[in-house]
Design a protein around this motif. Structure first.
Motif, mmCIF file in Angstrom:
data_model
loop_
_atom_site.group_PDB
_atom_site.id
_atom_site.type_symbol
_atom_site.label_atom_id
_atom_site.label_comp_id
_atom_site.label_asym_id
_atom_site.label_seq_id
_atom_site.Cartn_x
_atom_site.Cartn_y
_atom_site.Cartn_z
ATOM 1 N N TYR A 100 0.832 -1.201 0.000
ATOM 2 C CA TYR A 100 0.000 0.000 0.000
ATOM 3 C C TYR A 100 0.871 1.257 0.000
ATOM 4 O O TYR A 100 0.615 2.208 -0.738
ATOM 5 C CB TYR A 100 -0.921 0.032 1.215
ATOM 6 C CG TYR A 100 -2.013 -1.020 1.223
ATOM 7 C CD1 TYR A 100 -2.404 -1.693 0.070
ATOM 8 C CD2 TYR A 100 -2.664 -1.337 2.397
ATOM 9 C CE1 TYR A 100 -3.419 -2.646 0.099
ATOM 10 C CE2 TYR A 100 -3.678 -2.278 2.433
ATOM 11 C CZ TYR A 100 -4.054 -2.930 1.283
ATOM 12 O OH TYR A 100 -5.050 -3.854 1.315
ATOM 13 N N GLN A 101 1.903 1.258 0.829
ATOM 14 C CA GLN A 101 2.810 2.418 0.892
ATOM 15 C C GLN A 101 3.544 2.611 -0.437
ATOM 16 O O GLN A 101 3.708 3.731 -0.895
ATOM 17 C CB GLN A 101 3.803 2.245 2.038
ATOM 18 C CG GLN A 101 3.161 2.343 3.401
ATOM 19 C CD GLN A 101 4.110 1.932 4.515
ATOM 20 O OE1 GLN A 101 5.296 1.720 4.299
ATOM 21 N NE2 GLN A 101 3.578 1.815 5.724
ATOM 22 N N HIS A 102 3.993 1.521 -1.028
ATOM 23 C CA HIS A 102 4.676 1.596 -2.319
ATOM 24 C C HIS A 102 3.759 2.200 -3.382
ATOM 25 O O HIS A 102 4.169 3.079 -4.144
ATOM 26 C CB HIS A 102 5.147 0.205 -2.759
ATOM 27 C CG HIS A 102 5.584 0.158 -4.192
ATOM 28 N ND1 HIS A 102 6.819 0.617 -4.611
ATOM 29 C CD2 HIS A 102 4.930 -0.260 -5.301
ATOM 30 C CE1 HIS A 102 6.906 0.480 -5.927
ATOM 31 N NE2 HIS A 102 5.777 -0.055 -6.370
ATOM 32 N N GLU A 104 1.235 4.135 -3.031
ATOM 33 C CA GLU A 104 0.991 5.560 -2.782
ATOM 34 C C GLU A 104 2.228 6.400 -3.109
ATOM 35 O O GLU A 104 2.135 7.430 -3.772
ATOM 36 C CB GLU A 104 0.576 5.780 -1.328
ATOM 37 C CG GLU A 104 0.188 7.215 -1.058
ATOM 38 C CD GLU A 104 -0.408 7.426 0.323
ATOM 39 O OE1 GLU A 104 -0.686 8.582 0.649
ATOM 40 O OE2 GLU A 104 -0.590 6.449 1.073
ATOM 41 N N ARG A 105 3.370 5.950 -2.670
ATOM 42 C CA ARG A 105 4.611 6.710 -2.850
ATOM 43 C C ARG A 105 5.067 6.734 -4.311
ATOM 44 O O ARG A 105 5.366 7.793 -4.858
ATOM 45 C CB ARG A 105 5.697 6.106 -1.953
ATOM 46 C CG ARG A 105 7.004 6.861 -1.917
ATOM 47 C CD ARG A 105 8.012 6.219 -0.951
ATOM 48 N NE ARG A 105 8.254 4.812 -1.259
ATOM 49 C CZ ARG A 105 7.838 3.774 -0.511
ATOM 50 N NH1 ARG A 105 7.174 3.973 0.600
ATOM 51 N NH2 ARG A 105 8.114 2.538 -0.871
ATOM 52 N N GLU A 106 5.086 5.586 -4.958
ATOM 53 C CA GLU A 106 5.640 5.481 -6.299
ATOM 54 C C GLU A 106 4.622 5.695 -7.420
ATOM 55 O O GLU A 106 4.985 6.085 -8.513
ATOM 56 C CB GLU A 106 6.313 4.115 -6.483
ATOM 57 C CG GLU A 106 7.460 3.860 -5.532
ATOM 58 C CD GLU A 106 8.627 4.825 -5.705
ATOM 59 O OE1 GLU A 106 8.911 5.215 -6.862
ATOM 60 O OE2 GLU A 106 9.240 5.190 -4.692
ATOM 61 N N HIS A 107 3.369 5.382 -7.139
ATOM 62 C CA HIS A 107 2.356 5.426 -8.201
ATOM 63 C C HIS A 107 1.226 6.409 -7.900
ATOM 64 O O HIS A 107 0.273 6.496 -8.675
ATOM 65 C CB HIS A 107 1.806 4.023 -8.451
ATOM 66 C CG HIS A 107 2.885 3.039 -8.763
ATOM 67 N ND1 HIS A 107 3.518 2.982 -9.993
ATOM 68 C CD2 HIS A 107 3.489 2.093 -7.987
ATOM 69 C CE1 HIS A 107 4.434 2.036 -9.960
ATOM 70 N NE2 HIS A 107 4.449 1.484 -8.759
ATOM 71 N N HIS A 108 1.331 7.092 -6.759
ATOM 72 C CA HIS A 108 0.370 8.131 -6.368
ATOM 73 C C HIS A 108 -1.062 7.618 -6.353
ATOM 74 O O HIS A 108 -1.984 8.276 -6.809
ATOM 75 C CB HIS A 108 0.513 9.353 -7.281
ATOM 76 C CG HIS A 108 1.938 9.766 -7.446
ATOM 77 N ND1 HIS A 108 2.660 10.342 -6.424
ATOM 78 C CD2 HIS A 108 2.791 9.631 -8.488
ATOM 79 C CE1 HIS A 108 3.892 10.564 -6.839
ATOM 80 N NE2 HIS A 108 3.998 10.136 -8.085
ATOM 81 N N PHE A 109 -1.207 6.401 -5.835
ATOM 82 C CA PHE A 109 -2.519 5.775 -5.732
ATOM 83 C C PHE A 109 -2.690 5.252 -4.316
ATOM 84 O O PHE A 109 -1.888 4.446 -3.837
ATOM 85 C CB PHE A 109 -2.649 4.623 -6.729
ATOM 86 C CG PHE A 109 -4.053 4.095 -6.824
ATOM 87 C CD1 PHE A 109 -4.987 4.724 -7.622
ATOM 88 C CD2 PHE A 109 -4.431 2.975 -6.106
ATOM 89 C CE1 PHE A 109 -6.284 4.235 -7.714
ATOM 90 C CE2 PHE A 109 -5.726 2.484 -6.182
ATOM 91 C CZ PHE A 109 -6.654 3.118 -6.991
ATOM 92 N N ARG A 110 -3.720 5.726 -3.652
ATOM 93 C CA ARG A 110 -3.961 5.339 -2.260
ATOM 94 C C ARG A 110 -5.045 4.257 -2.202
ATOM 95 O O ARG A 110 -6.155 4.458 -2.652
ATOM 96 C CB ARG A 110 -4.405 6.544 -1.442
ATOM 97 C CG ARG A 110 -4.562 6.206 0.037
ATOM 98 C CD ARG A 110 -4.929 7.411 0.851
ATOM 99 N NE ARG A 110 -3.879 8.414 0.707
ATOM 100 C CZ ARG A 110 -4.057 9.697 0.955
ATOM 101 N NH1 ARG A 110 -5.216 10.137 1.347
ATOM 102 N NH2 ARG A 110 -3.065 10.547 0.815
#
Length: 131
Positions: A100-102, A104-110
């Motif tokens: 989930y963190q990846h 959000e951080r890399e793909h800007h998807f929460r």
């Protein structure tokens, strides 16, 4: 935790006792058997509030909405649905939080972990070799 009405407390206590999760209609029947005078509309409303508070998972399946108690931190748990037998299992695993963190951080998807449902085969159905 926010203030809970008597009805919300009854719904939460009942859903805690349903290890495999439950639909709103089935939960209403269980509450009636326990002597709680609560209608289906009220149960739906209370389940939605509990889902917003993060106390239950809500999964929308082909058979309708399904609710399961969850006392884990957000991002560390998710639901697994067997495509053969239909069982839904709640799992607490910190490794998914890393994904989930990846995302959000890399793909800007929460990801909304309270509504995430993974499909596959449960252990029992997987042993049968049925796909």
């Amino acid at each position: 935790m926010a203030y809970m009405t008597k009805q919300q407390q009854a719904v939460l206590a009942c859903i805690r006792g349903c290890a495999d999760g439950v639909g709103a209609a089935e939960l209403t029947e269980l509450l009636h058997r326990q002597g709680e005078a609560v209608g289906l509309t009220t149960v739906y409303r209370q389940l939605e509030r509990l889902a917003q508070q993060g106390l239950v998972h809500k999964a929308v399946t082909d058979q309708g909405a399904y609710y399961q108690y969850c006392g884990h931190d957000e991002g560390s748990c998710f639901l697994l649905k067997c495509e053969k037998c239909g069982c839904i299992r709640h799992l607490d695993c910190s490794h998914l939080g890393e994904l989930y963190q990846h995302l959000e951080r890399e793909h800007h998807f929460r990801i909304d972990p309270r509504r995430t449902l993974f499909y596959g085969l449960c252990e029992s159905c997987g042993r049968e070799g049925n796909v």
